[in-house]
Motif scaffolding. Structure first.
Motif, PDB file in Angstrom:
ATOM      1  N   ARG A 247       1.654 -11.211  -4.522  1.00 37.83           N
ATOM      2  CA  ARG A 247       2.907 -10.404  -4.184  1.00 37.83           C
ATOM      3  C   ARG A 247       2.296  -9.140  -3.279  1.00 37.83           C
ATOM      4  O   ARG A 247       1.254  -9.041  -3.015  1.00 37.83           O
ATOM      5  CB  ARG A 247       3.508  -9.740  -5.316  1.00 37.83           C
ATOM      6  CG  ARG A 247       4.013 -10.553  -6.555  1.00 37.83           C
ATOM      7  CD  ARG A 247       5.070 -11.443  -5.894  1.00 37.83           C
ATOM      8  NE  ARG A 247       5.774 -12.671  -6.856  1.00 37.83           N
ATOM      9  CZ  ARG A 247       6.707 -13.477  -6.364  1.00 37.83           C
ATOM     10  NH1 ARG A 247       6.888 -13.499  -5.131  1.00 37.83           N
ATOM     11  NH2 ARG A 247       7.229 -14.202  -7.292  1.00 37.83           N
ATOM     12  N   SER A 248       3.329  -8.755  -2.675  1.00 42.64           N
ATOM     13  CA  SER A 248       2.969  -7.687  -1.888  1.00 42.64           C
ATOM     14  C   SER A 248       2.258  -6.532  -2.718  1.00 42.64           C
ATOM     15  O   SER A 248       2.428  -5.937  -3.533  1.00 42.64           O
ATOM     16  CB  SER A 248       4.010  -6.630  -1.172  1.00 42.64           C
ATOM     17  OG  SER A 248       4.814  -7.634  -0.242  1.00 42.64           O
ATOM     18  N   THR A 249       0.914  -6.037  -2.169  1.00 38.77           N
ATOM     19  CA  THR A 249       0.198  -5.301  -2.827  1.00 38.77           C
ATOM     20  C   THR A 249      -0.854  -4.380  -1.924  1.00 38.77           C
ATOM     21  O   THR A 249      -0.950  -4.800  -0.655  1.00 38.77           O
ATOM     22  CB  THR A 249      -0.682  -5.987  -3.920  1.00 38.77           C
ATOM     23  OG1 THR A 249      -1.412  -5.062  -4.490  1.00 38.77           O
ATOM     24  CG2 THR A 249      -1.720  -6.727  -3.196  1.00 38.77           C
ATOM     25  N   ASP A 250      -1.324  -3.217  -2.465  1.00 40.96           N
ATOM     26  CA  ASP A 250      -2.194  -2.758  -1.631  1.00 40.96           C
ATOM     27  C   ASP A 250      -3.742  -2.885  -1.957  1.00 40.96           C
ATOM     28  O   ASP A 250      -4.066  -3.410  -3.177  1.00 40.96           O
ATOM     29  CB  ASP A 250      -2.211  -1.144  -2.116  1.00 40.96           C
ATOM     30  CG  ASP A 250      -0.881  -0.112  -1.655  1.00 40.96           C
ATOM     31  OD1 ASP A 250      -0.233  -0.663  -0.568  1.00 40.96           O
ATOM     32  OD2 ASP A 250      -0.370   0.479  -2.424  1.00 40.96           O
ATOM     33  N   PHE A 251      -4.460  -2.974  -0.994  1.00 42.50           N
ATOM     34  CA  PHE A 251      -6.000  -3.466  -1.148  1.00 42.50           C
ATOM     35  C   PHE A 251      -6.902  -2.674  -0.147  1.00 42.50           C
ATOM     36  O   PHE A 251      -6.225  -1.754   0.578  1.00 42.50           O
ATOM     37  CB  PHE A 251      -6.079  -4.734  -1.193  1.00 42.50           C
ATOM     38  CG  PHE A 251      -6.013  -5.359   0.339  1.00 42.50           C
ATOM     39  CD1 PHE A 251      -7.045  -5.871   0.864  1.00 42.50           C
ATOM     40  CD2 PHE A 251      -5.039  -5.576   1.211  1.00 42.50           C
ATOM     41  CE1 PHE A 251      -7.082  -6.265   2.410  1.00 42.50           C
ATOM     42  CE2 PHE A 251      -4.898  -5.869   2.285  1.00 42.50           C
ATOM     43  CZ  PHE A 251      -5.943  -6.364   2.941  1.00 42.50           C
ATOM     44  N   ALA A 252      -7.949  -2.984  -0.137  1.00 43.89           N
ATOM     45  CA  ALA A 252      -8.838  -2.273   0.833  1.00 43.89           C
ATOM     46  C   ALA A 252      -9.892  -3.151   1.608  1.00 43.89           C
ATOM     47  O   ALA A 252     -10.413  -4.113   0.694  1.00 43.89           O
ATOM     48  CB  ALA A 252      -9.536  -0.884   0.161  1.00 43.89           C
ATOM     49  N   PHE A 253     -10.441  -2.885   2.730  1.00 47.16           N
ATOM     50  CA  PHE A 253     -11.399  -3.508   3.381  1.00 47.16           C
ATOM     51  C   PHE A 253     -12.840  -2.207   2.967  1.00 47.16           C
ATOM     52  O   PHE A 253     -12.306  -1.159   3.214  1.00 47.16           O
ATOM     53  CB  PHE A 253     -11.404  -3.690   4.849  1.00 47.16           C
ATOM     54  CG  PHE A 253     -10.388  -4.488   5.372  1.00 47.16           C
ATOM     55  CD1 PHE A 253     -11.040  -5.826   5.359  1.00 47.16           C
ATOM     56  CD2 PHE A 253      -9.000  -4.326   5.502  1.00 47.16           C
ATOM     57  CE1 PHE A 253      -9.893  -6.931   5.875  1.00 47.16           C
ATOM     58  CE2 PHE A 253      -8.200  -5.193   5.918  1.00 47.16           C
ATOM     59  CZ  PHE A 253      -8.754  -6.542   6.052  1.00 47.16           C
ATOM     60  N   ARG A 254     -13.933  -2.974   2.515  1.00 50.24           N
ATOM     61  CA  ARG A 254     -15.243  -1.887   2.575  1.00 50.24           C
ATOM     62  C   ARG A 254     -15.860  -2.374   3.584  1.00 50.24           C
ATOM     63  O   ARG A 254     -16.382  -3.668   3.543  1.00 50.24           O
ATOM     64  CB  ARG A 254     -15.539  -2.095   1.056  1.00 50.24           C
ATOM     65  CG  ARG A 254     -16.808  -1.322   0.935  1.00 50.24           C
ATOM     66  CD  ARG A 254     -17.301  -1.298  -0.299  1.00 50.24           C
ATOM     67  NE  ARG A 254     -16.594  -0.432  -1.392  1.00 50.24           N
ATOM     68  CZ  ARG A 254     -16.747   0.614  -1.721  1.00 50.24           C
ATOM     69  NH1 ARG A 254     -17.592   1.394  -0.750  1.00 50.24           N
ATOM     70  NH2 ARG A 254     -15.942   1.282  -2.464  1.00 50.24           N
TER      71      ARG A 254
ATOM     72  N   ALA B  95      -6.791 -10.437  -5.291  1.00 48.09           N
ATOM     73  CA  ALA B  95      -7.330 -11.326  -6.099  1.00 48.09           C
ATOM     74  C   ALA B  95      -7.089 -12.664  -5.306  1.00 48.09           C
ATOM     75  O   ALA B  95      -6.125 -13.026  -4.782  1.00 48.09           O
ATOM     76  CB  ALA B  95      -6.368 -11.471  -7.281  1.00 48.09           C
ATOM     77  N   GLY B  96      -8.299 -13.438  -5.216  1.00 45.33           N
ATOM     78  CA  GLY B  96      -8.276 -14.733  -4.563  1.00 45.33           C
ATOM     79  C   GLY B  96      -8.263 -14.560  -3.073  1.00 45.33           C
ATOM     80  O   GLY B  96      -8.041 -15.600  -2.159  1.00 45.33           O
ATOM     81  N   GLY B  97      -8.146 -13.437  -2.353  1.00 45.89           N
ATOM     82  CA  GLY B  97      -8.285 -13.209  -1.027  1.00 45.89           C
ATOM     83  C   GLY B  97      -9.502 -13.486  -0.278  1.00 45.89           C
ATOM     84  O   GLY B  97     -10.671 -13.378  -0.937  1.00 45.89           O
ATOM     85  N   VAL B  98      -9.368 -14.116   0.990  1.00 49.52           N
ATOM     86  CA  VAL B  98     -10.565 -14.280   1.690  1.00 49.52           C
ATOM     87  C   VAL B  98     -10.247 -13.970   3.051  1.00 49.52           C
ATOM     88  O   VAL B  98      -9.068 -13.661   3.338  1.00 49.52           O
ATOM     89  CB  VAL B  98     -10.811 -16.006   1.692  1.00 49.52           C
ATOM     90  CG1 VAL B  98     -11.408 -16.368   0.377  1.00 49.52           C
ATOM     91  CG2 VAL B  98      -9.686 -16.860   2.007  1.00 49.52           C
ATOM     92  N   LEU B  99     -11.353 -13.703   3.852  1.00 53.56           N
ATOM     93  CA  LEU B  99     -11.128 -13.380   5.325  1.00 53.56           C
ATOM     94  C   LEU B  99     -11.940 -14.203   6.257  1.00 53.56           C
ATOM     95  O   LEU B  99     -12.871 -14.474   5.839  1.00 53.56           O
ATOM     96  CB  LEU B  99     -11.382 -11.904   5.382  1.00 53.56           C
ATOM     97  CG  LEU B  99     -12.527 -11.204   5.260  1.00 53.56           C
ATOM     98  CD1 LEU B  99     -13.361 -10.943   6.754  1.00 53.56           C
ATOM     99  CD2 LEU B  99     -12.757 -10.034   4.480  1.00 53.56           C
TER     100      LEU B  99
ATOM    101  N   LEU C 246     -13.370  -7.712   1.022  1.00 55.05           N
ATOM    102  CA  LEU C 246     -11.949  -7.361   0.473  1.00 55.05           C
ATOM    103  C   LEU C 246     -12.023  -6.766  -0.868  1.00 55.05           C
ATOM    104  O   LEU C 246     -12.977  -6.969  -1.682  1.00 55.05           O
ATOM    105  CB  LEU C 246     -11.294  -8.554   0.319  1.00 55.05           C
ATOM    106  CG  LEU C 246     -10.989  -9.290   1.616  1.00 55.05           C
ATOM    107  CD1 LEU C 246     -10.424 -10.514   1.328  1.00 55.05           C
ATOM    108  CD2 LEU C 246     -10.337  -8.514   2.718  1.00 55.05           C
ATOM    109  N   GLU C 247     -11.397  -5.633  -1.375  1.00 53.95           N
ATOM    110  CA  GLU C 247     -11.488  -5.066  -2.616  1.00 53.95           C
ATOM    111  C   GLU C 247      -9.926  -5.054  -3.044  1.00 53.95           C
ATOM    112  O   GLU C 247      -9.128  -4.447  -2.404  1.00 53.95           O
ATOM    113  CB  GLU C 247     -11.918  -3.947  -2.539  1.00 53.95           C
ATOM    114  CG  GLU C 247     -13.472  -3.765  -2.558  1.00 53.95           C
ATOM    115  CD  GLU C 247     -14.202  -2.333  -2.585  1.00 53.95           C
ATOM    116  OE1 GLU C 247     -13.268  -1.315  -2.649  1.00 53.95           O
ATOM    117  OE2 GLU C 247     -15.445  -2.319  -2.462  1.00 53.95           O
ATOM    118  N   GLY C 248      -9.796  -5.443  -4.094  1.00 52.93           N
ATOM    119  CA  GLY C 248      -8.282  -5.253  -4.644  1.00 52.93           C
ATOM    120  C   GLY C 248      -7.325  -6.559  -4.514  1.00 52.93           C
ATOM    121  O   GLY C 248      -6.175  -6.211  -4.544  1.00 52.93           O
TER     122      GLY C 248
END
Length: 216
Positions: free
Chosen positions: A185-192, A144-148, A140-142
């Motif tokens: 909050r709703s935000t753009d991010f990316a998978f690398r 914060a605090g995200g996990v998958l 995950l990129e962009g």
């Protein structure tokens, strides 16, 4: 008359160029064979330019074959096609053999977990264009605090980065779940996506993380 008998379209080449000619050259072979048998010069029927025909009619010697081929135009065409071929080979040799596409679930766009965190779901398509299986990481990129985690990795093993194996010359579809803190909050991010081999190729799939209280 052998040149007429062998013609598949039934034209008489002795009458000159005709629209029915398919340039199969069977008449040339037949004519040359007959000329060899009777001891006469070959080339009574031949491929020639109008300029060459005028030269022969005037009794001049035919042009050398290399002079016929090596025109400035043919040389220019040759160089153009060579440059195109080299460009295609370069593009083929330098292209990435790893590709990632991301599609976010829209029904529902997000889920609230019992601990207050927010979960989004995505469908990832991991493409391996190598003729061998490869291990790849999904990060995950962009966010914060995200996990998958995925459909094959338990939620208890959720982390910002996971490793999966993609078979040779195939596209592997992965169901991915991304969870972020409740304050997100709703935000753009990316998978690398990154290959774990000596090539270290990577690709990015941009998407959006949806959260309550805002329009997706």
């Amino acid at each position: 008359q052998q040149c007429v008998q062998v013609c598949p379209t039934g034209i008489d080449i002795r009458e000159g160029p005709q629209v029915g000619c398919i340039t199969c050259a069977l008449c040339i072979d037949a004519c040359d064979r007959v000329m060899n048998e009777i001891g006469r010069p070959r080339g009574l029927i031949d491929y020639a330019t109008l300029e060459d025909c005028e030269r022969e009619a005037a009794g001049e010697a035919p042009r050398l074959i290399w002079k016929t081929i090596l025109h400035p135009r043919t040389v220019a065409y040759f160089l153009i096609w060579c440059s195109i071929g080299l460009g295609l080979l370069f593009a083929l040799g330098t292209r990435s053999h790893t590709d990632l596409t991301v599609a976010a679930d829209r029904n529902p766009p997000f889920m609230l977990m019992s601990d207050g965190s927010i979960r989004n779901s995505y469908t990832l398509r991991l493409r391996n264009m190598e003729s061998r299986p490869r291990d790849m990481t999904i990060a995950l990129e962009g966010l914060a605090g995200g996990v998958l985690w995925t459909d094959t990795i338990a939620k208890e093993q959720a982390a910002p980065e996971q490793t999966v194996s993609v078979p040779a010359d195939q596209v592997r579809t992965v169901r991915a779940y991304v969870m972020a803190p409740g304050s997100t909050r709703s935000t753009d991010f990316a998978f690398r996506l990154t290959s774990l081999d000596e090539q270290g190729e990577s690709d990015i799939g941009k998407t959006r993380f949806d959260a309550p209280g805002e329009k997706p």
